[in-house]
Design a protein around this motif. Structure first.
Motif, PDB file in Angstrom:
ATOM      1  N   GLN A 114      11.184  49.049  -1.680  1.00 29.44           N
ATOM      2  CA  GLN A 114      11.637  48.743  -3.034  1.00 29.44           C
ATOM      3  C   GLN A 114      11.997  49.988  -3.830  1.00 29.44           C
ATOM      4  OE1 GLN A 114      12.186  45.540  -4.302  1.00 29.44           O
ATOM      5  NE2 GLN A 114      12.005  45.167  -2.115  1.00 29.44           N
ATOM      6  N   GLU A 115      12.255  51.117  -3.120  1.00 32.34           N
ATOM      7  CA  GLU A 115      12.696  52.321  -3.852  1.00 32.34           C
ATOM      8  C   GLU A 115      13.980  52.023  -4.619  1.00 32.34           C
ATOM      9  OE1 GLU A 115      12.466  52.681  -0.232  1.00 32.34           O
ATOM     10  OE2 GLU A 115      10.316  52.914  -0.539  1.00 32.34           O
ATOM     11  N   VAL A 116      14.889  51.296  -3.989  1.00 31.89           N
ATOM     12  CA  VAL A 116      16.075  50.744  -4.633  1.00 31.89           C
ATOM     13  C   VAL A 116      16.027  49.255  -4.299  1.00 31.89           C
ATOM     14  CG1 VAL A 116      18.588  50.770  -4.827  1.00 31.89           C
ATOM     15  CG2 VAL A 116      17.365  52.887  -4.273  1.00 31.89           C
ATOM     16  N   PRO A 117      15.557  48.401  -5.222  1.00 28.56           N
ATOM     17  CA  PRO A 117      15.325  46.989  -4.910  1.00 28.56           C
ATOM     18  C   PRO A 117      16.597  46.239  -4.522  1.00 28.56           C
ATOM     19  CG  PRO A 117      14.610  47.520  -7.149  1.00 28.56           C
ATOM     20  CD  PRO A 117      15.249  48.742  -6.593  1.00 28.56           C
ATOM     21  N   GLN A 118      16.410  45.178  -3.735  1.00 33.77           N
ATOM     22  CA  GLN A 118      17.558  44.381  -3.298  1.00 33.77           C
ATOM     23  C   GLN A 118      18.166  43.584  -4.443  1.00 33.77           C
ATOM     24  OE1 GLN A 118      16.748  41.186  -0.538  1.00 33.77           O
ATOM     25  NE2 GLN A 118      14.651  41.049  -1.226  1.00 33.77           N
ATOM     26  N   GLN A 119      17.419  43.213  -5.451  1.00 37.49           N
ATOM     27  CA  GLN A 119      17.877  42.505  -6.642  1.00 37.49           C
ATOM     28  C   GLN A 119      18.379  41.101  -6.352  1.00 37.49           C
ATOM     29  OE1 GLN A 119      20.609  45.160  -8.550  1.00 37.49           O
ATOM     30  NE2 GLN A 119      19.147  46.828  -8.522  1.00 37.49           N
ATOM     31  N   ALA A 120      19.107  40.900  -5.286  1.00 33.80           N
ATOM     32  CA  ALA A 120      19.600  39.578  -4.889  1.00 33.80           C
ATOM     33  C   ALA A 120      20.020  39.655  -3.434  1.00 33.80           C
ATOM     34  CB  ALA A 120      20.791  39.171  -5.758  1.00 33.80           C
ATOM     35  N   HIS A 121      20.092  38.502  -2.793  1.00 31.84           N
ATOM     36  CA  HIS A 121      20.663  38.464  -1.447  1.00 31.84           C
ATOM     37  C   HIS A 121      21.291  37.101  -1.203  1.00 31.84           C
ATOM     38  CE1 HIS A 121      16.760  36.583  -0.346  1.00 31.84           C
ATOM     39  NE2 HIS A 121      17.475  35.987   0.577  1.00 31.84           N
ATOM     40  N   LEU A 122      22.177  37.045  -0.230  1.00 29.73           N
ATOM     41  CA  LEU A 122      22.860  35.808   0.121  1.00 29.73           C
ATOM     42  C   LEU A 122      22.175  35.174   1.321  1.00 29.73           C
ATOM     43  CD1 LEU A 122      26.554  37.058  -0.058  1.00 29.73           C
ATOM     44  CD2 LEU A 122      25.271  35.839  -1.828  1.00 29.73           C
ATOM     45  N   ASP A 123      22.115  33.858   1.338  1.00 30.12           N
ATOM     46  CA  ASP A 123      21.666  33.088   2.491  1.00 30.12           C
ATOM     47  C   ASP A 123      22.884  32.342   3.025  1.00 30.12           C
ATOM     48  OD1 ASP A 123      18.952  33.794   2.277  1.00 30.12           O
ATOM     49  OD2 ASP A 123      18.593  32.215   0.825  1.00 30.12           O
ATOM     50  N   LEU A 124      23.202  32.570   4.294  1.00 30.16           N
ATOM     51  CA  LEU A 124      24.355  31.936   4.915  1.00 30.16           C
ATOM     52  C   LEU A 124      23.891  31.037   6.056  1.00 30.16           C
ATOM     53  CD1 LEU A 124      26.641  35.100   5.187  1.00 30.16           C
ATOM     54  CD2 LEU A 124      26.626  33.386   3.376  1.00 30.16           C
ATOM     55  N   ARG A 125      24.336  29.785   6.043  1.00 33.58           N
ATOM     56  CA  ARG A 125      24.009  28.856   7.125  1.00 33.58           C
ATOM     57  C   ARG A 125      24.995  29.088   8.269  1.00 33.58           C
ATOM     58  NH1 ARG A 125      23.957  24.041   4.556  1.00 33.58           N
ATOM     59  NH2 ARG A 125      26.187  23.816   4.847  1.00 33.58           N
ATOM     60  N   ARG A 127      33.416  47.134  -8.036  1.00 30.48           N
ATOM     61  CA  ARG A 127      33.170  48.574  -7.859  1.00 30.48           C
ATOM     62  C   ARG A 127      32.200  49.059  -8.936  1.00 30.48           C
ATOM     63  NH1 ARG A 127      36.059  51.894  -5.188  1.00 30.48           N
ATOM     64  NH2 ARG A 127      37.966  50.655  -5.347  1.00 30.48           N
ATOM     65  N   VAL A 128      31.205  49.818  -8.500  1.00 32.88           N
ATOM     66  CA  VAL A 128      30.247  50.434  -9.401  1.00 32.88           C
ATOM     67  C   VAL A 128      30.190  51.917  -9.060  1.00 32.88           C
ATOM     68  CG1 VAL A 128      27.807  50.566 -10.041  1.00 32.88           C
ATOM     69  CG2 VAL A 128      28.881  48.338  -9.690  1.00 32.88           C
ATOM     70  N   ASP A 129      30.529  52.770 -10.027  1.00 37.33           N
ATOM     71  CA  ASP A 129      30.429  54.211  -9.797  1.00 37.33           C
ATOM     72  C   ASP A 129      28.972  54.586  -9.562  1.00 37.33           C
ATOM     73  OD1 ASP A 129      33.164  54.575 -10.143  1.00 37.33           O
ATOM     74  OD2 ASP A 129      32.968  54.910 -12.302  1.00 37.33           O
ATOM     75  N   GLY A 130      28.731  55.419  -8.584  1.00 42.66           N
ATOM     76  CA  GLY A 130      27.372  55.853  -8.288  1.00 42.66           C
ATOM     77  C   GLY A 130      26.531  54.778  -7.618  1.00 42.66           C
ATOM     78  N   TYR A 131      27.171  53.773  -7.024  1.00 43.30           N
ATOM     79  CA  TYR A 131      26.441  52.690  -6.366  1.00 43.30           C
ATOM     80  C   TYR A 131      25.427  53.240  -5.365  1.00 43.30           C
ATOM     81  CZ  TYR A 131      25.412  48.891  -3.183  1.00 43.30           C
ATOM     82  OH  TYR A 131      24.746  47.980  -2.409  1.00 43.30           O
ATOM     83  N   ARG A 132      24.215  52.698  -5.435  1.00 41.03           N
ATOM     84  CA  ARG A 132      23.145  53.044  -4.491  1.00 41.03           C
ATOM     85  C   ARG A 132      22.732  51.771  -3.770  1.00 41.03           C
ATOM     86  NH1 ARG A 132      18.565  55.200  -7.940  1.00 41.03           N
ATOM     87  NH2 ARG A 132      17.522  55.035  -5.959  1.00 41.03           N
ATOM     88  N   PRO A 133      22.870  51.716  -2.437  1.00 43.87           N
ATOM     89  CA  PRO A 133      22.525  50.489  -1.714  1.00 43.87           C
ATOM     90  C   PRO A 133      21.036  50.198  -1.775  1.00 43.87           C
ATOM     91  CG  PRO A 133      23.043  52.246  -0.177  1.00 43.87           C
ATOM     92  CD  PRO A 133      23.342  52.767  -1.559  1.00 43.87           C
ATOM     93  N   PRO A 134      20.669  48.929  -1.713  1.00 39.54           N
ATOM     94  CA  PRO A 134      19.254  48.552  -1.657  1.00 39.54           C
ATOM     95  C   PRO A 134      18.594  49.167  -0.435  1.00 39.54           C
ATOM     96  CG  PRO A 134      20.636  46.615  -1.967  1.00 39.54           C
ATOM     97  CD  PRO A 134      21.543  47.755  -1.668  1.00 39.54           C
ATOM     98  N   ARG A 135      17.300  49.342  -0.497  1.00 35.12           N
ATOM     99  CA  ARG A 135      16.520  49.891   0.619  1.00 35.12           C
ATOM    100  C   ARG A 135      15.554  48.825   1.100  1.00 35.12           C
ATOM    101  NH1 ARG A 135      20.000  53.502   1.520  1.00 35.12           N
ATOM    102  NH2 ARG A 135      19.952  55.370   0.279  1.00 35.12           N
TER     103      ARG A 135
END
Length: 120
Positions: A65-76, A53-61
């Motif tokens: 890149q207004e709110v960058p993804q920072q990381a993502h998961l790759d699922l097979r 949990r992060v207070d004030g969480y803002r989802p990536p866009r």
């Protein structure tokens, strides 16, 4: 030479229980630990998936890149179409932009994190 082994990946979010429920249903991972602030999923492989949990969480866009993804998961996925359908039924969204010429599919989890499904 010293080395380290990946133990897990943790995603920031507003609601750890909800996001853990999404990924648990999508991947078959089960709950390892749960509190109001953090939930961990495991499949016994030694690499767990956490949600904090992060207070004030803002989802990536994504793809912007207004709110960058920072990381993502790759699922097979063993059946790309069926797993995509399941993810969408569980609350994922499919953005219009789909790079990769069909080699993978980009989806957004319920908290807005991009993740990719691939058959390879």
């Amino acid at each position: 030479m010293p080395s380290a082994v990946l133990r897990g990946v943790t995603l920031d979010c507003a609601d750890p229980r909800t996001l853990a429920g999404f990924y648990g249903a999508l991947t078959g991972m089960r709950e390892l630990f749960s509190s109001d602030e953090f939930v961990a999923l495991t499949d016994g492989s030694g690499c767990d998936l956490g949600f904090q949990r992060v207070d004030g969480y803002r989802p990536p866009r994504w793809p912007g890149q207004e709110v960058p993804q920072q990381a993502h998961l790759d699922l097979r996925a063993d059946d790309l179409d069926a797993v995509e359908e399941l993810a969408l039924e569980l609350g994922a969204a499919k953005p219009d932009r789909q790079p990769g010429d069909g080699r993978w599919r980009v989806l957004l989890d319920p908290a807005g994190h991009p993740f990719c499904l691939t058959s390879s």
